[in-house]
Design a protein around this motif. Sequence first.
Motif: not given
Length: 520
Positions: A273-275, A430-431, A453-454, A476-477
């Motif tokens: 991740x990359x939040x 990422x998401x 993002x999820x 990609x997460x």
Amino acid sequence: SQILALRSFNLSTATQPSSSQRKPLRVPNFIGGTFVDSQSSTAIDVINPATQEVVSQVPLTTNKEFKAAVSAAKEAFPSWRNTPVTTRQRIMFKLQELIRRDIDKLAMNITTEQGKTLKDAHGDVFRGLEVVEHACGMATLQMGEYVPNVSNGIDTYSVREPLGVCAGICPFNFPAMIPLWMFPLAVTCGNTFVLKPSEKDPGASIMLAELAMEAGLPNGVLNIVHGTNDIVNAICDDENIRAISFVGSNVAGMHIYARASAKGKRVQSNMGAKNHAIVLPDANMDAALNALVAAGFGAAGQRCMALSTVVFVGDSQQWENKLVERAKALKVNAGTVPDADLGPVISKQAKERIHRLIQSGVESGARLLLDGRNIVVPGYEQGNFIGPTILSGVTADMECYKEEIFGPVLLCMEADSFEEAIDIVNRNKYGNGAAIFTTSGAAARKFQTEIEAGQVGINVPIPVPLPFFSFTGSKASFAGDLNFYGKAGVNFFTQIKTITQQWKDLPAGSGVSLAMPTSQ
Ligand code: NAD
């Protein structure tokens, strides 16, 4: 008994650090209801990240032992799947009670092996415990559907059946929560399970298996094998394993997803991740800064839902200095020290990698507003500590931005407009999660709609859903289509069977029709 011997091992880690003179305990496998020492001559040291002491040794399970674990799970399946769901639920009721009873011991084991603070380790156990509580309602969660009289005298109904032997492969960062995301739902659905804990901190899984036995889980329903790549590949390839739950990095997750699905297995793969947090100038400054500090540096940034990047919009950029002041005030120490805010990172290699990514940020032009690289913690000079670190003026082309850092490093970016900030977040591969800090309902609504993002937080920094929802990472997460826990989790661990039944007295001589049946 072996179980008692293990318990005293756990107690010893709870009360005193292991001495270098004492031979470290080998972590047992758990096969068919028995804790067994692996015959493998190769083992990996489990190292306390605050002290470098060897806590235990984790064996690289042999293929024969792995096959024995799968056989135990396969043999246990027929009677377990026919055990009433109410009985399976009652075992979960008991398990949640036992986890509460032993939460301090579990937390101490997590702090010893993983490094996080004791308070955070309690949270690790508690967030897993909530999944066990959720599994207590499995009869309702697993209910099927029924339509009477779909045609004259014919009814159709569907039931959710367990799959058979399922497996779980775990990361190091939540030694209790993630195993508890996996096996309680799987087994309460009627499956049997083979768990492969992280080789870096396997202790909590073993303690949870002891508790599951004490709660009445029959032999073979839960099994544990240790190891690394070879055992993971064996799980992917084994024809008796029907589904794999994976949580960890993208490299491992995509490999497992591809290899296991090529063998026809179901896979759910939660990955890196990359939040991002977007901070609008109208946000409540104090609350937003506190949230950023907590979510950026809690667990030393080793959470898949950590906020690792902040996008300050417009005038909110001026808050960076205040962010630095708050981050500076955090106490870095061994997780057992009562007022520690963040502990060490997991390994020397992780520390070096994080240092390298910080340095790459500096070299590509980011401003190092706070540098935690040279921190020394008195009494724990050997620990893998990194203090809170803040890089500002980060841009999307920098390596420190493109890679998941997984350490106490917060990247600050700047955007002139809200739209530009949303665009930055959406362009990231990422998401997993994203958060917004604002007092504007309209902005929050736009964010919720447009952000890719999820798991979305609105003035909530780490929006990890409780188990009646699901953990819904995206892009990609996550790979797969049935997420962890909640309704999706139950769907993942069950197969739908649809039954059409006819109970009517057919008149004599009604004849044979070869046409495709249609309802009437
Ligand atoms: P990791 O991928 O290194 O290890 C996870 C598991 O995979 C371990 O059991 C390990 O033995 C195995 N493994 C590692 N490399 C492998 C390979 N090449 N082939 C086969 N098996 C392999 O992950 P980690 O360092 O333990 O955990 C950190 C990562 O997990 C981070 O990327 C983090 O974002 C992610 N994570 C994601 C979530 C989520 O829900 N999305 C939750 C927690 C952690």
